[in-house]
Design an enzyme around this catalytic site. Structure first.
Site, mmCIF file in Angstrom:
data_model
loop_
_atom_site.group_PDB
_atom_site.id
_atom_site.type_symbol
_atom_site.label_atom_id
_atom_site.label_comp_id
_atom_site.label_asym_id
_atom_site.label_seq_id
_atom_site.Cartn_x
_atom_site.Cartn_y
_atom_site.Cartn_z
ATOM 1 C CG HIS A 137 -47.614 -30.714 49.886
ATOM 2 N ND1 HIS A 137 -47.306 -29.528 49.262
ATOM 3 C CD2 HIS A 137 -48.857 -30.543 50.405
ATOM 4 C CE1 HIS A 137 -48.323 -28.687 49.389
ATOM 5 N NE2 HIS A 137 -49.269 -29.275 50.079
ATOM 6 C CG ASP A 139 -50.592 -28.736 53.485
ATOM 7 O OD1 ASP A 139 -50.548 -28.043 52.455
ATOM 8 O OD2 ASP A 139 -50.976 -29.925 53.501
ATOM 9 C CG ASP A 254 -52.244 -29.310 47.909
ATOM 10 O OD1 ASP A 254 -53.059 -29.936 47.194
ATOM 11 O OD2 ASP A 254 -52.315 -29.303 49.149
ATOM 12 C CG ASP A 392 -50.270 -34.222 51.625
ATOM 13 O OD1 ASP A 392 -49.739 -33.700 50.618
ATOM 14 O OD2 ASP A 392 -51.494 -34.184 51.852
ATOM 15 C CG HIS A 528 -52.158 -24.707 49.442
ATOM 16 N ND1 HIS A 528 -50.792 -24.625 49.363
ATOM 17 C CD2 HIS A 528 -52.420 -25.958 49.867
ATOM 18 C CE1 HIS A 528 -50.256 -25.796 49.723
ATOM 19 N NE2 HIS A 528 -51.237 -26.618 50.031
HETATM 20 ZN ZN LIG Z 1 -51.159 -28.568 50.655
#
Ligand SMILES: [Zn+2]
Length: 546
Positions: A137, A139, A254, A392, A528
């Site tokens: 994951h 971000d 998420d 993550d 997000h």
């Molecule tokens: Zn995230």
């Protein structure tokens, strides 16, 4: 003499002090203009029809606001009930009426309940099919900015994924954020780019899930921006990787709650199934108790559209919460924690798999898989299980990937070789899982329930409700809407200019590049941790400066 567009055929050449060549050239130009005018006229008629349709669609349905008195209120929102057509097997409004939200301690699965199973439900003819889906994951901005993450982590992660999958054709991986792929693409070697292309297009070991520019927020993002960031991601995939790429499976692990707009858009975009994770823990418990963690998600406003949706059952998408109900056991199968980089907070650390411990470790893990499988479909007939394997910014180095893949491959080989286990376990993608579920549901005649509603407001534990992000950093949320307005206006002007045939070559190309940049920056902010305001301050500033 006045010349009109339609009168050039009647010009007497002898009246003009121009040579025949010039006149011929002029006639040709007029002819071309006339042709363009005809095309424009046709386009304008089409546009007019579209505008008419849009205006019709926008006719506001005025709902009579009921007079809520003590007599008709009776603990329920009458207005909401009138607004919601009963076109599904169950609805979120009904669940909210009946769930006690009592947060009872469920044992090892704290927010759930004890799970038991009859091991005779599996046989050699009917094995438990376990699909393990590795993921990372990433971000696009959170503690660090998008570019900082890329330099420090994601660049290595994408390199690692490519090199690990190339080593063995049975290995699989899924990837969601196209923004990171595009940045990787600008600096990767030709050799690495062709390897990645092969893994996505030919061997299909690397599957692009959702394929948006980011994994967008679903509470603050306006639907226009959601569509825009999806178009940007999918266009990039088609232009840079291969025109055949068309993501068909949604992956939203998420975002802090889920809107019914997203399944509506995904279904319209041709998606086949989708997966969500951050759902209120008590709603998850209800869905698990009633085998409703997989359903056809419909909208209140549309009876026709629906998409198959899978809800992950436990607390998080990390490895301790994805193999089964007991995080203390699942954590022991996160082999990245065996290298000392991370550790298990439940006190028992992972053991590297070897000939001496493989039997005991396999039995321990299989017990978790079997328990988790009881939560989906009809207990007796649903024999497909999804286990995602990541966290993550995982798979940052070849060493970490080797620990994870090689230890699992030892477990898989052993489990598949033991006839008494009645299990078939392998690496897979979301497509592999959803196709197997569909096949199984058809074979076993399983009726998937239909659902309507949203998954707000999210709570991950006790009374920790994630509602602050609906309104925090309001300046940036407002900025988002202003930018959307400007971008939409620029897109319309750009398109009208093209329709009018005023293509000025280089100037238009430059404008297009600027439009592309603006779309990507707006897309990035739909992440997000972007529009939500959940990033660090310097990250939020970085978004706004873009
Ligand atoms: Zn995230």
């Amino acid at each position: 003499m006045t010349y009109t567009l339609n009168s050039y055929n009647t010009i007497d050449d002898s009246d003009l002090i121009m040579d025949r060549e010039e006149i011929q050239a002029l006639k040709q130009k007029i002819k071309t203009l006339e042709q363009k005018a005809l095309v424009n006229e046709k386009n304008l008629l089409e546009l007019e029809a579209i505008y008419k349709n849009i205006n019709q669609d926008r006719t506001i349905q005025v709902h009579k606001v009921p007079n809520i008195t003590q007599n008709n209120y009776q603990g329920q929102c009458q207005f909401f009930k009138e607004l919601t057509p009963k076109n599904t097997d169950f609805q979120i409004s009904e669940l909210f009426e009946k769930l006690p939200f009592d947060d009872i301690d469920g044992g090892v699965w704290k927010q759930g309940f004890e799970i038991t199973y009859d091991q005779n439900q599996w046989s050699q003819e009917k094995k438990l099919n376990v699909i393990i889906v590795p993921h990372s994951h990433n971000d696009p901005g959170w503690i660090l900015t998008f570019e900082e993450y890329f330099q420090q982590r994601t660049k290595n992660i994408l390199d690692t994924i490519v090199n690990t999958l190339i080593e063995k054709s049975t290995r699989k991986f899924i990837w969601a954020e196209t923004s990171y792929l595009s940045l990787w693409w600008t600096q990767a070697s030709e050799d690495m780019k062709s390897k990645m292309k092969k893994l996505i297009v030919e061997t299909k070991q690397l599957e692009i899930v959702t394929g948006g520019w980011v994994m967008n927020d679903e509470a603050n993002s306006y639907y226009y921006a959601m569509i825009e960031q999806m178009i940007e991601g999918h266009e990039w995939l088609r232009n840079k990787i291969d025109a055949s790429i068309r993501p068909e499976y949604g992956w939203a692990i998420d975002p802090f709650g889920y809107t019914p707009t997203m399944p509506y858009l995904l279904e319209k975009m041709g998606f086949k199934s989708m997966l969500i994770q951050r759902v209120h823990y008590h709603v998850k418990k209800y869905l698990a108790q009633n085998q409703k963690l997989e359903f056809l998600w419909k909208q209140d406003w549309s009876k026709e559209n629906s998409i198959f949706c899978h809800v992950m059952p436990f607390y998080s998408y990390d490895i301790p919460h994805t193999c089964g109900p007991d995080p203390k056991i699942c954590c022991q199968f996160d082999f990245a924690r065996a290298s000392g980089q991370y550790s298990c907070p439940w006190g028992v650390q992972p053991q590297v798999i070897n000939a001496r411990n493989v039997d005991e470790r396999s039995r321990l893990l299989l017990d978790q898989y079997r328990k988790k499988s009881q939560l989906y479909g009809d207990k007796k007939s649903h024999n497909v299980l999804l286990v995602v394997l990541g966290d993550d910014f995982r798979y940052q180095s070849m060493n970490e990937a080797k620990m994870q893949f090689e230890n699992y491959e030892k477990l898989m080989d052993y489990m598949n070789s033991k006839a008494e286990f009645n299990v078939n376990i392998k690496w897979g993608t979301l497509k592999d899982y959803f196709e197997l579920v569909k096949e199984n549901d058809l074979k076993e005649n399983i009726q998937v329930p239909s659902f309507s509603g949203d998954f707000f407001t999210y709570a991950d534990r006790q009374d920790h409700y994630w509602s602050g992000y609906f309104t925090s950093r309001a300046f940036y949320k407002r900025l988002d809407r202003v930018v959307e307005g400007y971008l939409r206006t620029a897109e319309i002007f750009y398109s009208l200019n093209n329709l009018n045939g005023k293509d000025n070559g280089e100037k238009m190309n430059n404008l297009y590049k600027e439009l592309l940049g603006a779309r990507r920056n707006l897309g990035l902010f739909q992440h997000h941790d972007g529009i939500t305001g959940t990033s660090k301050s310097h990250v939020v500033l970085d978004y706004s400066n873009k």
